[in-house]
Design a protein around this motif. Structure first.
Motif, short mmCIF file in Angstrom:
data_model
loop_
_atom_site.label_atom_id
_atom_site.label_comp_id
_atom_site.label_asym_id
_atom_site.label_seq_id
_atom_site.Cartn_x
_atom_site.Cartn_y
_atom_site.Cartn_z
N THR A 1 -121.56 -13.30 38.73
CA THR A 1 -121.85 -12.73 40.05
C THR A 1 -123.28 -12.19 40.10
OG1 THR A 1 -119.53 -12.17 40.30
CG2 THR A 1 -121.07 -10.98 41.70
N ASP B 1 -123.76 -23.40 40.76
CA ASP B 1 -122.92 -22.38 40.10
C ASP B 1 -122.13 -23.14 39.03
OD1 ASP B 1 -120.84 -20.74 39.34
OD2 ASP B 1 -120.23 -20.20 41.37
N HIS C 1 -116.97 -14.93 29.76
CA HIS C 1 -115.51 -14.78 29.65
C HIS C 1 -114.76 -16.02 30.14
CE1 HIS C 1 -114.25 -13.61 33.91
NE2 HIS C 1 -115.55 -13.48 34.00
N VAL D 1 -120.53 -21.81 36.51
CA VAL D 1 -119.65 -20.87 35.79
C VAL D 1 -118.42 -21.56 35.20
CG1 VAL D 1 -118.07 -18.91 36.16
CG2 VAL D 1 -120.43 -18.76 36.94
N GLY E 1 -123.03 -11.24 34.07
CA GLY E 1 -122.01 -12.26 34.35
C GLY E 1 -122.46 -13.20 35.46
N HIS F 1 -117.73 -20.18 45.67
CA HIS F 1 -117.17 -18.89 45.24
C HIS F 1 -117.66 -17.79 46.19
CE1 HIS F 1 -116.61 -15.35 42.66
NE2 HIS F 1 -115.66 -16.07 42.07
N MET G 1 -121.50 -25.70 43.85
CA MET G 1 -120.94 -25.41 42.52
C MET G 1 -120.64 -26.69 41.74
SD MET G 1 -117.44 -23.98 44.17
CE MET G 1 -117.12 -22.78 42.91
N ALA H 1 -109.00 -20.08 34.27
CA ALA H 1 -110.16 -20.15 35.18
C ALA H 1 -110.55 -18.74 35.62
CB ALA H 1 -109.85 -21.03 36.39
N1 PLP Z 1 -118.52 -18.49 40.14
C1 PLP Z 1 -117.36 -19.08 39.83
C2 PLP Z 1 -117.20 -20.54 40.11
C3 PLP Z 1 -116.33 -18.35 39.23
O1 PLP Z 1 -115.18 -18.95 38.91
C4 PLP Z 1 -116.54 -16.96 38.97
C5 PLP Z 1 -115.44 -16.13 38.39
O2 PLP Z 1 -114.31 -16.23 38.80
C6 PLP Z 1 -117.77 -16.40 39.29
C7 PLP Z 1 -118.73 -17.19 39.88
C8 PLP Z 1 -118.07 -14.95 38.99
O3 PLP Z 1 -118.29 -14.76 37.62
P1 PLP Z 1 -118.16 -13.30 36.92
O4 PLP Z 1 -116.70 -13.01 36.79
O5 PLP Z 1 -118.81 -13.44 35.60
O6 PLP Z 1 -118.89 -12.35 37.80
#
Ligand code: PLP
Length: 378
Positions: free
Chosen positions: A73, A177, A202, A179, A71, A99, A148, A10
């Motif tokens: 963020t 979110d 990633h 991600v 990414g 997050h 999220m 994760a």
């Molecule tokens: N949002 C969530 C739920 C995440 O798990 C993460 C990374 O840990 C992020 C946002 C941030 O992503 P990045 O590492 O690509 O900036």
């Protein structure tokens, strides 16, 4: 040397061999600037636009709704700040389990742009209270709901369709979110009713420093970075061509192997739960581990007595990589904000294990054996 047991997927995942090959090939042969008009430039442009088309198809949106970022963020910060600056949204409804990229950005926006944040209630397992969300939406018109899709620490899944239906009923925008879910599930954004989404390569066996956001065309905002016409004037700066090519390949492969990966990873998670229950008396799980939860994440709550400061180093010595919270907060032993919000017992140390298609049953056995020994010696 102990074999490495990587159970921190994760936080980040190893790249697939095929992704590396695509990137290496691109680095060797596609070195032009996508904005250049000559053959090498056009070649790079084709790579970027093919990647965009492929990603858009997998998300169920049009290529013009996909914007490449560095990414998750960056995508999150951009969406939240442009919702304020360009779409004039003032009320943000979120949860305390988001997050830090969401929570910190919203906190800053309260100072910079006088927005209001409203936190929706969650239950003991960390699920959103939809009745409370409905109430908040009734009281605050034209809001943005920021929730999220899957929690990165406890794995809880959001009922996205139910949330988007509530949003539609109150003219609210829905930013999820995504991600942790993109590359794990089919995340068809129009079907789920999501207006804005964020992704990070990633997390699905792609390269770091590459991600994308989806902005549905009816809510398109203005430039996020100025100084060039890239990303249809939205994000100036030469594109990360290799990263983008690698990300598209990683997402395509994640989708091709999704069903098989789901079955094997969900099996590993259940095996891990069963073995932990058999071996460690008083073991508990934070969140809704055996309910509506992401197959790749398991948050373990150990019985009191285990020294939280020793846990990570003790597992590390055995070659086991896990996390005690989100990667951003590991390294310091600060208690996880998510577990605090869940009112998890402070005396019980927690460990997040997160699986990928590269993990094996032997690795799960090894992890359980070592963590059981740590508990027994405490
Ligand atoms: N949002 C969530 C739920 C995440 O798990 C993460 C990374 O840990 C992020 C946002 C941030 O992503 P990045 O590492 O690509 O900036």
């Amino acid at each position: 040397m102990k074999p490495l047991t990587y159970l921190d997927n994760a936080a980040s995942t190893p790249m697939r061999k095929e992704v590396l090959e695509v990137m290496y090939d691109c680095m060797q042969h596609v070195y032009g600037n996508p904005s250049s008009l000559h053959e090498q430039g056009r070649k790079a442009k084709v790579v970027v636009e093919q990647a965009r088309r492929s990603i858009a198809r997998l998300m169920g949106v049009t290529p013009s709704e996909v914007f490449f970022t560095s990414g998750g963020t960056e995508a999150i910060n951009t969406i939240l700040s442009r919702c304020v600056a360009d779409l004039s949204r003032r009320h943000f409804i979120t949860s305390r389990l988001e997050h830090p990229a969401v929570l910190k950005c919203l906190e800053l926006l309260t100072q910079e742009a006088s927005i209001d944040i409203h936190y929706v209630d969650t239950d003991v397992k960390g699920h959103i209270n939809l009745t409370h969300l409905d109430g908040l939406l009734s009281n605050h018109k034209d809001a943005v709901v920021v929730l999220m899709h899957a929690n990165n620490e406890i794995g809880n899944l959001l009922p996205a369709t139910a949330v988007s239906e509530l949003c539609r009923g109150h003219d609210a925008l829905f930013f999820s979110d995504t991600v942790q879910t993109i590359g794990k599930y089919e995340v068809l954004l129009p079907k789920l009713g999501i207006d804005f989404a964020a992704a990070s390569a990633h997390k699905f066996h792609g390269p770091k420093g590459t991600g994308f956001m989806v902005v549905r065309s009816e809510h398109l905002f203005k430039a996020m970075l100025r100084g060039g016409g890239q990303e249809r004037n939205m994000r100036a700066g030469t594109e990360n061509v290799y990263g983008i090519a690698g990300m598209a390949k990683a997402l395509e492969m994640a989708h091709e192997q999704m069903d098989a990966d789901y079955r094997s990873i969900a099996g590993l998670k259940q095996t891990c739960i069963n073995l932990l229950k058999e071996n460690i008396s008083g073991i508990q799980f934070n969140g809704d581990a055996e309910g509506n939860s992401l197959h790749t994440i398991l948050n373990i709550s150990l019985p009191g007595g285990v020294d939280p400061e020793m846990l990570l180093p003790a597992l590390d010595i055995e070659g086991i990589c896990v996390s005690t919270g989100s990667a951003c907060s590991s390294g310091s032993i600060k208690r996880s904000a998510v577990l605090k919000a869940l009112k998890a017992e402070p005396g019980r140390p927690s460990v997040r294990v997160s699986f990928s298609c590269f993990n094996t049953a032997e690795e799960i056995n090894y992890f359980v054996e070592k963590i059981t020994a740590i508990c027994q010696s405490s």
